[in-house]
Design a protein around this motif. Structure first.
Motif, PDB file in Angstrom:
ATOM      1  N   GLY A 261       0.821  -1.216   0.000  1.00 24.81           N
ATOM      2  CA  GLY A 261       0.000   0.000   0.000  1.00 24.81           C
ATOM      3  C   GLY A 261       0.850   1.258   0.000  1.00 24.81           C
ATOM      4  O   GLY A 261       0.535   2.233  -0.688  1.00 24.81           O
ATOM      5  N   ALA A 273      -3.720   1.433  -3.332  1.00 23.67           N
ATOM      6  CA  ALA A 273      -3.275   1.647  -1.953  1.00 23.67           C
ATOM      7  C   ALA A 273      -4.415   1.367  -0.977  1.00 23.67           C
ATOM      8  O   ALA A 273      -4.223   0.697   0.058  1.00 23.67           O
ATOM      9  N   ARG A 276      -4.965  -2.365  -0.632  1.00 23.96           N
ATOM     10  CA  ARG A 276      -3.911  -3.009   0.169  1.00 23.96           C
ATOM     11  C   ARG A 276      -4.098  -2.732   1.665  1.00 23.96           C
ATOM     12  O   ARG A 276      -3.977  -3.628   2.507  1.00 23.96           O
ATOM     13  N   TYR A 277      -4.352  -1.464   2.013  1.00 19.77           N
ATOM     14  CA  TYR A 277      -4.520  -1.121   3.425  1.00 19.77           C
ATOM     15  C   TYR A 277      -5.765  -1.791   3.997  1.00 19.77           C
ATOM     16  O   TYR A 277      -5.769  -2.224   5.158  1.00 19.77           O
TER      17      TYR A 277
END
Length: 579
Positions: A261, A273, A276-277
């Motif tokens: 991220g 991002a 991913r987070y």
């Protein structure tokens, strides 16, 4: 200005220069003695220097000036706690919570003060009889020792072990419930700085220092061969459950998702991002940095509501987990930034300012302090813009004029002041208020308004007549003459200005001053560097002699504008008189 001194004090405090901070806040207080925030800030600076008595005095003044401000009680409680007056500290925090029941800083301070107040009594009473090791589990020192030891450091990654240690901190007498767990035994040995036997050996523990041999085992005369040291038993490998192994793997995977991220964020690939987070948060909900990082992405994308939600979650979860206060402060600062971005009017800045202030109570970060100052400045500017209304300003000025005619000067000042709040660029309102101040004998305030009037409109003759009249009443006759003459440059035919010049010249040249007035005027003039230069100038000294003894030379001097200008200054100052 008080705001400038306050800003310097804040900057010094943020940089750790607390003595300079105290000095700057003291300068600000001298300029604005009724500002409760200044006393609060200086109290914090005194406390950082461990000058708790001074911190207490400033905290008490803060509460006196602003009894409905929660932070004042926080300062008061901290000062009492620094002085060891824990019961007073508890009382101060409770008073603050009556004002602001949800204030986290006051809640935290109250808990600390209550624990400190209870501490001495526990110490006197001694540990409970069934818990000889209670003290080793207290405070942050326990976690530091466990982290420093290579064996127990690994245990801290295991949630069930952490929970057991947290339970022991809360209730040390429950130690017997956990002694069957080899990890707890290992941790106890680290905390006591001793080596504990493993389950394969005799129960109990022994100190690291080697014991003296008993008398029965001592050799009579023959030197005994030193016994070979027994190898230290290796700790048995811990059996890790499938659940614990899965948790560890999930945490490791979450860190990888976070790194991915971060890489996407740097490339401005915000959607990736966020994905991913979000995955990292699903894998591990005990690391609030995943939330604050996703909030940063939302902030960049302009999705401010989502940013705020993530920040609120991070703060809430961070308090539950007792996360690093810097991380909590970061979440609050990010939320404040989002609120600033959403602000459309002055009132919208209030929650942002409050959020920045909360962040600073968690961790005093220079960047957060800068954002707070910028938000307060923007709020003030918007308030002025929102309040600006020339039409209402004119109405208030007319009300002031009516009060002035009726000789109701204090009421007139109020109306002129409101007019200026509505339109700060109205030179006439400043001129009229200057006239009111003159009538009330408030000459310094009147002079300030007259000068502001001239600054806003240099061609407005009334500004010069107001200023000249005030200087006359202040017995600054030479300055009054200069003011009238300056006004005539813009309006050569203005009768009030012409009369003012004539009056000043006549008063000076004809000796229309009482002996006391003349003496006072001359004494003041002799302190003027310009007058001193004229009197010490050899050329001007000769000119003055010529005026007294050589009329023909004096006539020649009168043709020189520069000489006559200096002569006029001496006349206005009462140093010389023309007969």
């Amino acid at each position: 200005m008080a705001d400038e001194a306050k800003a310097r004090g804040n900057a010094a405090f943020s940089s750790g220069d607390h003595r300079s901070a105290v000095r700057h806040f003291s300068d600000a207080i001298a300029l604005a003695p009724a500002n409760h925030v200044l006393y609060s800030n200086r109290s914090a600076a005194h406390a950082s220097l461990h000058a708790y008595a001074d911190a207490l005095a400033d905290a008490e003044k803060t509460v006196e000036l602003k009894p409905d401000w929660a932070k004042g009680y926080s300062r008061l409680g901290a000062a009492y706690q620094g002085l060891g007056r824990y019961d007073d500290a508890v009382s101060a925090y409770r008073r603050g919570l009556e004002v602001d029941p949800g204030n986290e800083a006051l809640k935290s301070g109250l808990a600390d003060a209550q624990q400190a107040a209870a501490g001495p009594s526990r110490s006197r009473a001694g540990p409970p009889p069934n818990n000889p090791f209670g003290d080793v589990f207290q405070g942050q020192e326990m976690w530091a020792k466990l982290t420093a030891d290579p064996t127990t450091r690994g245990y801290l990654q295991q949630p069930d072990f952490v929970k057991m240690m947290q339970d022991l901190q809360k209730n040390p007498s429950s130690l017997n419930l956990y002694l069957k767990d080899q990890r707890v035994m290992q941790a106890l040995g680290v905390l006591l700085n001793i080596k504990l036997h493993t389950p394969g050996q005799d129960a109990g523990f022994e100190a690291e220092a080697e014991a003296e041999p008993s008398a029965a085992n001592k050799p009579d005369n023959k030197p005994a061969k030193a016994p070979e040291p027994e190898p230290e038993p290796e700790p048995e490998p811990m059996e890790v459950s499938e659940e614990e192994r899965e948790v560890k793997e999930r945490k490791a995977q979450a860190q990888k998702e976070k790194e991915a991220g971060n890489a996407a964020y740097k490339k401005k690939d915000f959607e990736t991002a966020i994905q991913r987070y979000t995955k990292a948060i699903e894998l591990d909900d005990e690391d609030i940095s995943f939330l604050t990082n996703r909030a940063a992405v939302y902030l960049e994308m302009g999705r401010y509501e989502d940013c705020i939600k993530d920040c609120d979650k991070a703060v809430e979860r961070g308090r539950e987990l007792r996360s690093d206060f810097k991380m909590v402060a970061r979440a609050l600062t990010r939320k404040g930034t989002a609120l600033v971005k959403m602000a459309k009017c002055a009132r919208d800045y209030e929650p942002a300012i409050e959020t920045f202030q909360k962040a600073l109570t968690e961790h005093r970060n220079p960047d957060t302090l800068k954002k707070l100052n910028e938000a307060e400045k923007a709020k003030k500017e918007l308030e002025q813009q929102e309040y600006f209304d020339p039409k209402l300003a004119d109405e208030e000025r007319e009300k002031g004029n009516e009060c002035f005619k009726e000789q109701k000067y204090p009421e007139a000042v109020k109306h002129y002041t409101e007019s200026l709040r509505r339109n700060p660029k109205d030179a006439k309102a400043y001129s009229n208020r200057a006239a009111c101040y003159t009538k009330l004998g408030a000459l310094p305030e009147g002079l300030k308004d007259a000068e502001k009037c001239i600054e806003l409109d240099p061609t407005f003759s009334k500004g010069y007549t107001r200023k000249g009249a005030i200087q006359f009443f202040m017995k600054e006759y030479d300055k009054a003459l200069e003011t009238y003459q300056e006004g005539l440059k813009h309006d050569p035919n203005n009768q009030e200005l012409l009369d003012g010049v004539e009056e000043q010249i006549n008063k000076a040249s004809r000796g229309d001053l009482t002996p006391d007035e003349l003496k006072e005027r001359q004494a003041k003039a002799m302190q003027d560097p310009e007058i001193q230069n004229i009197l010490t100038d050899p050329v001007m000294r000769q000119v003055l002699i010529d005026f007294q003894e050589n009329p023909k030379a004096a006539q020649e001097h009168q043709k020189n504008p520069m000489v006559m200008s200096k002569i006029q200054k001496l006349v206005s100052a009462g140093i010389v008189q023309i007969r």
